[in-house]
Design an enzyme around this catalytic site. Structure first.
Site, mmCIF file in Angstrom:
data_model
loop_
_atom_site.group_PDB
_atom_site.id
_atom_site.type_symbol
_atom_site.label_atom_id
_atom_site.label_comp_id
_atom_site.label_asym_id
_atom_site.label_seq_id
_atom_site.Cartn_x
_atom_site.Cartn_y
_atom_site.Cartn_z
ATOM 1 N N GLN A 205 0.827 -1.196 0.000
ATOM 2 C CA GLN A 205 0.000 0.000 0.000
ATOM 3 C C GLN A 205 0.868 1.255 0.000
ATOM 4 O OE1 GLN A 205 -3.489 -0.101 2.556
ATOM 5 N NE2 GLN A 205 -3.281 -2.309 2.830
ATOM 6 N N LYS A 221 2.208 7.360 6.683
ATOM 7 C CA LYS A 221 1.074 6.536 6.279
ATOM 8 C C LYS A 221 -0.185 7.375 6.413
ATOM 9 C CE LYS A 221 2.952 1.930 7.077
ATOM 10 N NZ LYS A 221 2.734 0.584 7.645
ATOM 11 N N GLU A 242 -4.447 -0.326 5.548
ATOM 12 C CA GLU A 242 -3.528 0.083 6.609
ATOM 13 C C GLU A 242 -4.048 1.391 7.195
ATOM 14 O OE1 GLU A 242 0.450 0.265 5.152
ATOM 15 O OE2 GLU A 242 0.692 -1.900 5.143
ATOM 16 N N ALA A 325 6.333 7.950 11.512
ATOM 17 C CA ALA A 325 7.180 7.150 12.400
ATOM 18 C C ALA A 325 8.632 7.387 12.036
ATOM 19 C CB ALA A 325 6.838 5.668 12.274
ATOM 20 N N LEU A 328 14.331 3.978 11.041
ATOM 21 C CA LEU A 328 15.474 3.310 11.659
ATOM 22 C C LEU A 328 16.746 3.662 10.887
ATOM 23 C CD1 LEU A 328 13.885 -0.185 12.347
ATOM 24 C CD2 LEU A 328 14.432 1.580 14.040
ATOM 25 N N ASP A 394 -1.727 -9.763 10.451
ATOM 26 C CA ASP A 394 -0.805 -9.665 9.307
ATOM 27 C C ASP A 394 0.660 -9.642 9.764
ATOM 28 O OD1 ASP A 394 -0.183 -9.358 6.561
ATOM 29 O OD2 ASP A 394 0.084 -7.214 6.853
ATOM 30 N N GLU A 399 11.753 -8.617 12.127
ATOM 31 C CA GLU A 399 13.152 -8.292 11.826
ATOM 32 C C GLU A 399 13.976 -8.146 13.098
ATOM 33 O OE1 GLU A 399 13.735 -5.008 9.151
ATOM 34 O OE2 GLU A 399 12.006 -5.551 7.912
ATOM 35 N N ASP A 414 5.583 -2.313 11.200
ATOM 36 C CA ASP A 414 4.482 -2.451 10.244
ATOM 37 C C ASP A 414 3.210 -2.949 10.927
ATOM 38 O OD1 ASP A 414 3.233 -2.243 7.849
ATOM 39 O OD2 ASP A 414 4.120 -4.032 6.945
#
Length: 528
Positions: A205, A221, A242, A325, A328, A394, A399, A414
């Site tokens: 998305q 987002k 989302e 957000a 990283l 989902d 990670e 996510d």
């Protein structure tokens, strides 16, 4: 002769007067039903906020509706009900704030931790740089427009908040419990000028990478649906929208659970034209802008799902809610490894995954690296509990930072498909806990704490979310979602209790609770 003409003229005038009066009366009778028609047009559920705002504006300038006494009484009752609802919510937030403060003051959230050794920091600043390694411009952008001319040294006081966040990442957490950098970091995410917006590659998305003048970046987002709107029951979990408020709420929930494994996320009202269209250099995004029939500025980008004019992201008319957000560290500085979840769903409309058909599936996982030793299994169970509380189905991968190998925390990234339904819980998300019957002690104790009235999860969550900038527009989570958190927390604790009972019947429950507090105590207690 003259008398007859005067008489005839008088008769004509009286006839015309009678006809005029008759027409006026007829017009009044025809207009009466129209006059009593309601002034407000029929509105879709999505526009109720705009309708209420419009009525508030009318009142402020002295306009009023029909003078019917019954209507006035009904309007007053509605106004009193709304005012009482706002007062109750304000009181709930105020009460929750004291509970939130008490929660973070509790010993479970202030356990002593050992000093962090040098090798357990993700990134370190070089203390000295040789003259041959120095550059006249340490940070260079492909386009210098809008970026600040900055030179940072080894002193943390010279670092922008996003860099302090990167340098604060360690083997076991993204940020410390009492991080003074959190406030300036979230403030900059919510207010700092955006100098660039490009579409993030990959994913299903639309999402953008926003850049700031101090070279910081954030994942953007956009708002896709109203906060009180539930996910369509006919949608599969892998084709769900989302949600921007889910990303923000997940960060707050992760922090309340004591994990600190989700990058800080905040809400922001973005100007679609000034902060996206005018600053993007991404042609894929730029050519998808258009103006809707009602004058809203929209765009849709290019992606696997929901990137079309039918699913465009639109401002109102230019203002768009979104989550931002903090990004990283770049993969060239801190590479990450992606792990396939052992309880990954089949992502098929007909097939079942192995864990759905094999009752003893967990015994196989426990023998498989990296779940056969260390804390990886209980780390994964932590993630499972987070997902169940916010109903996120989902979670196909997670990670870790490669620098720390297998002995490190899991990144909870996510979370946009969380908080889709509040009226239904998804027990299959808890399958790893149900099948493995394993949970770390600190997690279990915090969950029990959050089930108590003085620390109720819904109350502290409501209070925590009230700090977000978008709370001034509307609460980030609707009340049914907050109530669902308490209900699901009870389910998690009942699952652990069943595990303990089952293990007790088999000769002991030591295997259910992983005692991470004992190992922590041994680490920080001085010898002798």
């Amino acid at each position: 002769m003259m008398w007859r003409m005067r008489s005839r003229s008088r008769t004509i005038c009286l006839s015309l007067a009678f006809i005029t009066v008759f027409l006026y009366l007829l017009l009044a009778l025809v207009s009466l039903p129209i006059y009593h028609q309601p002034c407000d047009p029929l509105l879709s559920p999505r526009t109720h906020i705009l309708r209420d705002l419009a009525r508030a504006n009318y009142t402020s300038v002295g306009l009023s509706g029909p003078t019917d006494a019954t209507h006035r009484d009904s309007s007053n009752k509605d106004a009193n009900k709304d005012a009482k609802g706002h007062a109750d919510r304000a009181e709930s937030v105020e009460s929750g704030l004291s509970k939130l403060e008490a929660l973070f003051d509790h010993p479970l959230y202030n356990m002593p931790s050992p000093p962090i050794p040098e090798e357990d920091w993700l990134l370190r600043v070089k203390p000295k740089i040789k003259a041959s390694e120095r550059s006249s411009q340490m940070w260079v952008s492909a386009s210098q427009d809008g970026y600040e001319a900055v030179r940072w040294n080894s002193s943390s006081n010279s670092h922008p908040p996003w860099l302090r966040f990167h340098l604060g990442i360690s083997r076991w957490q993204l940020y410390p419990r009492h991080d003074p950098n959190m406030e300036p970091l979230t403030k900059q995410l919510a207010t700092q000028r955006i100098v660039s917006a490009v579409q993030k590659s990959g994913g299903t998305q639309l999402k953008l990478v926003m850049s700031f003048p101090n070279y910081g970046q954030a994942m953007f987002k956009p708002m896709k649906q109203e906060r009180d709107e539930e996910t369509n029951y006919n949608l599969y979990y892998f084709s769900d929208f989302e949600r921007h408020n889910a990303e923000i709420s997940a960060f707050h929930l992760d922090r309340i659970l004591g994990y600190r494994r989700i990058p800080p996320a905040v809400g922001r009202l973005v100007d679609v034209v000034e902060e996206i269209k005018d600053v993007t250099i991404d042609r894929k995004v730029a050519r998808t802008f258009f103006t809707s029939p009602v004058g809203n500025v929209c765009f849709y980008g290019q992606c696997s799902y929901y990137c079309s004019t039918e699913h465009a992201v639109c401002g109102r008319p230019r203002k768009l809610e979104a989550s931002l957000a903090v990004m990283l560290p770049d993969l060239s500085l801190a590479s990450r490894r992606s792990w396939r979840s052992p309880w990954r769903r089949s992502y098929s409309r007909s097939k079942l995954a192995k864990w759905e058909s094999e009752p003893d599936y967990c015994s196989t996982v426990k023998k498989t690296p990296p779940y056969d030793k260390g804390t990886r299994l209980v780390d994964f169970i932590d993630l499972v509990i987070l997902d169940f509380l916010m109903s996120n189905m989902d979670r196909h991968h997670y990670e870790t930072f490669e620098r720390f190998g297998n002995n490190t925390f899991l990144l909870h990234l996510d979370n946009g498909r969380a908080f889709g339904r509040h009226s239904k819980d998804e027990p299959s998300i808890l399958a790893p806990l149900e099948q493995c019957c394993r949970i770390r002690r600190t997690t279990w104790l915090r969950l029990r704490l959050l089930s108590l009235p003085q620390y109720r999860l819904s109350d502290v969550m409501r209070a925590s979310l009230s700090h977000d900038p978008l709370h001034s527009v509307a609460p980030l989570l609707a009340e049914p979602h907050l109530a669902a958190l308490d209900r699901r927390l009870k389910t998690v604790l009942e699952t652990v209790s069943r595990c303990q009972k089952r293990q007790s019947e088999n000769g002991g429950d030591d295997d259910v609770i992983y005692d991470d507090m004992a190992s922590l105590k041994d680490t920080v207690t001085p010898a002798g």
